[in-house]
Write a protein that holds these residues in place. Structure first.
Motif, PDB file in Angstrom:
ATOM      1  N   PRO A 302       0.644  -1.166  -0.129  1.00 42.49           N
ATOM      2  CA  PRO A 302      -0.043  -0.117   0.015  1.00 42.49           C
ATOM      3  C   PRO A 302       0.685   1.276   0.039  1.00 42.49           C
ATOM      4  N   ASN A 303       0.422   2.230  -0.492  1.00 47.92           N
ATOM      5  CA  ASN A 303       0.836   3.521  -0.566  1.00 47.92           C
ATOM      6  C   ASN A 303       2.040   3.696  -1.362  1.00 47.92           C
ATOM      7  N   ASN A 304       2.139   2.862  -2.498  1.00 49.08           N
ATOM      8  CA  ASN A 304       3.104   2.876  -3.517  1.00 49.08           C
ATOM      9  C   ASN A 304       4.410   2.572  -2.643  1.00 49.08           C
ATOM     10  N   THR A 305       4.336   1.632  -2.017  1.00 53.01           N
ATOM     11  CA  THR A 305       5.629   1.227  -1.178  1.00 53.01           C
ATOM     12  C   THR A 305       6.356  -0.231  -1.812  1.00 53.01           C
TER      13      THR A 305
END
Length: 538
Positions: A302-305
């Motif tokens: 999630p969150n471009n991680t």
């Protein structure tokens, strides 16, 4: 002050595979917490390979092997010696080649000829071609051309034609001659309005792909269904993606390659600049799938991680090697006669001044200098993040008057602990702030400041030296290294205080443990490096 160590095999990257009691095996990113940049991963049958940059260290282009994409071992170097036509690579005539040498390169196995091919541009003006009949070597330089195939990626097509993607901002594809040792045709295939580099070339089904990176923003994908010379469509594999949570302060993962497993699963491996670049650039891995549009779709957290953990791609590999990279590090290679491939010299060594024996490595003085950065035959070993310690045992009984030997935390700003011989007296020394200037061809601007000295007891013939580094940036870590010594190999005493590690990126390489021995008066003395061990620190 005595030191305590905790040797662990489940810290990040060494080994990367952790066995959960009630779940699958996973890789904790990074795959290896070592400086192995510009990676080019690929597979031959059931075996994975990984080639990396090595800059001015010799031999160059380290090659690693794995059977599951998780456990890796060093098996060789594609560049036996940095024979690039300049005295700088030998530290001759007062010249040096820091941050030059082996940059992003390409390697593949060609089944039709049974040859392994390595290709790379050196010093922006020449491309070198090496081949071998085995990945472990011996490797042979086969050709040099006066064209730079910069940051290249190698593809061997279904019809056995070899192509190389290369360039920066304007990317080109070169078709090689049938022997794979020269350029037959070269054509620009893509122009971008920002700086891109680090290309890798692939074919899947009937589509041709070029991966390229905009540092340190994103990894892009070019796709052509019209042949290797395009035209190419533009796609984004990742953009401003955050590094794994276990790599605090790391940059956007970028400049890597893709590889599939025998079962058809696909993975993208890239590197992350970590520890304020004191660790260099370490590899991370993430799975991806192919979309209906033919472009890869990276599976992120999630969150471009970037994912912190990834299931081991090959759960039950039919082969396995001992890939633990801590503890006593063997000097003898298990693949070919000579030095184990995890070691590299700072520039080309003078091979008449060192020798490998059952009791260790004999290091004769090979330079008369007072500058560590100009001293030949400095032997290096990659540090292991996030915190590690190197311990060496040195037989110093054959040092000559004026000789200096020891253990350094080595980069463009360095420190060391060691022994100087003056007359018949041996003195323990800790020196800091040895510094090179990156804007002036890496000229030495500070040969170091001695912050602690101590006369050793008369008759001392052997000493153990130790350097411990915390390569994490504050507030997680300290970015400090310290030094210690022992006269019996058991009780260690810290010596000389701590040293702050450099974090500038321009040197390109992370810190290394380095063992040196050079003369300040005349050649003739020698030391024996009896052991070198690397341990993780709690």
């Amino acid at each position: 002050m005595a030191r305590s160590l905790r040797i662990t095999l489940t810290a990040l990257g060494v080994a990367a595979v952790n066995a959960w009691p009630h779940g699958p095996q996973v890789i904790n990113n990074p795959v290896l917490y070592q400086d192995l940049a510009d990676l080019d991963p690929f597979r031959v049958d059931d075996t994975f390979y990984y080639s990396a940059s090595s800059m001015h260290f010799s031999p160059g282009a380290p090659l690693l092997r794995s059977y599951n994409l998780a456990d890796w071992e060093y098996i060789g170097n594609s560049i036996p010696s940095l024979d690039f036509g300049s005295p700088a690579y030998n530290l001759d005539d007062g010249e040096r080649a820091y941050a030059r040498g082996v940059w992003a390169s390409a390697i593949r196995y060609r089944q039709s000829s049974g040859l392994w091919h390595w290709i790379g541009c050196v010093d922006f003006n020449s491309t070198y071609f090496y081949t071998a009949t085995s990945p472990t070597g011996p490797w042979e330089q086969r050709n040099v051309i006066g064209q730079c195939l910069y940051d290249c990626g190698l593809l061997i097509d279904d019809d056995d034609t070899m192509y190389v993607s290369h360039g920066s901002t304007n990317l080109s594809v070169a078709q090689l001659t049938p022997d794979g040792l020269d350029v037959a045709k070269d054509q620009v295939v893509f122009r971008y309005d920002a700086y891109i580099e680090g290309s890798r070339m692939y074919k899947r089904k009937d589509n041709y792909y070029i991966l390229t990176v905009e540092p340190v923003v994103g990894e892009y994908v070019l796709k052509s269904d019209s042949g290797p010379f395009g035209p190419y469509e533009f796609g984004i594999m990742l953009n401003e993606t955050k590094s794994p949570s276990g790599l605090a302060g790391g940059d956007v993962p970028h400049q890597g390659g893709i590889v599939d497993t025998p079962n058809g699963d696909w993975y993208y491996m890239s590197f992350v600049d970590v520890c304020g670049d004191s660790c260099g650039r370490v590899p991370v891995i993430a799975p991806f799938t192919w979309g209906d549009d033919g472009f890869p779709k990276l599976e992120l957290a999630p969150n471009n991680t970037w994912p912190e953990m990834v299931p081991v791609p090959v759960q039950h590999a039919t082969k396995w090697e001992n890939t633990v990279q801590t503890g006593n590090r063997p000097f003898q290679s298990t693949f070919l006669p000579g030095l184990a491939p995890e070691y590299e010299w700072n520039h080309n060594p003078d091979n008449t001044k060192w020798s490998l024996h059952e009791d260790g490595i004999c290091l004769e003085t090979a330079s008369v200098t007072d500058d560590l950065y100009q001293a030949k035959n400095t032997l290096t070993h990659r540090i292991i993040g996030p915190q590690s310690v190197a311990t060496i045992e040195l037989d110093i009984s054959n040092m000559a008057d004026g000789d200096r030997t020891g253990l350094s935390m080595f980069r463009d700003v360095s420190a060391w602990i060691g022994v100087e011989k003056n007359g018949s007296q041996l003195t323990l020394v800790m020196s800091t702030n040895l510094t090179m200037n990156g804007t002036d061809k890496w000229a030495t601007v500070n040969k170091g400041v001695q912050v602690a000295t101590q006369v050793l007891p008369a008759g001392t013939s052997c000493i153990w030296l130790q350097t411990e580094g915390d390569f994490r940036s504050p507030p997680t870590g300290t970015l400090l290294t310290s030094f210690a010594y022992s006269l019996d190999g058991r009780a260690f005493t810290t010596f000389g205080g701590s040293f702050r590690l450099a974090t500038d990126w321009q040197f390109f390489q992370g810190y290394r443990f380095a063992v040196f021995n050079f003369a300040r008066k005349a050649l003739g003395g020698w030391v024996t490096l009896r052991s070198l061990r690397v341990d993780l620190v709690s």
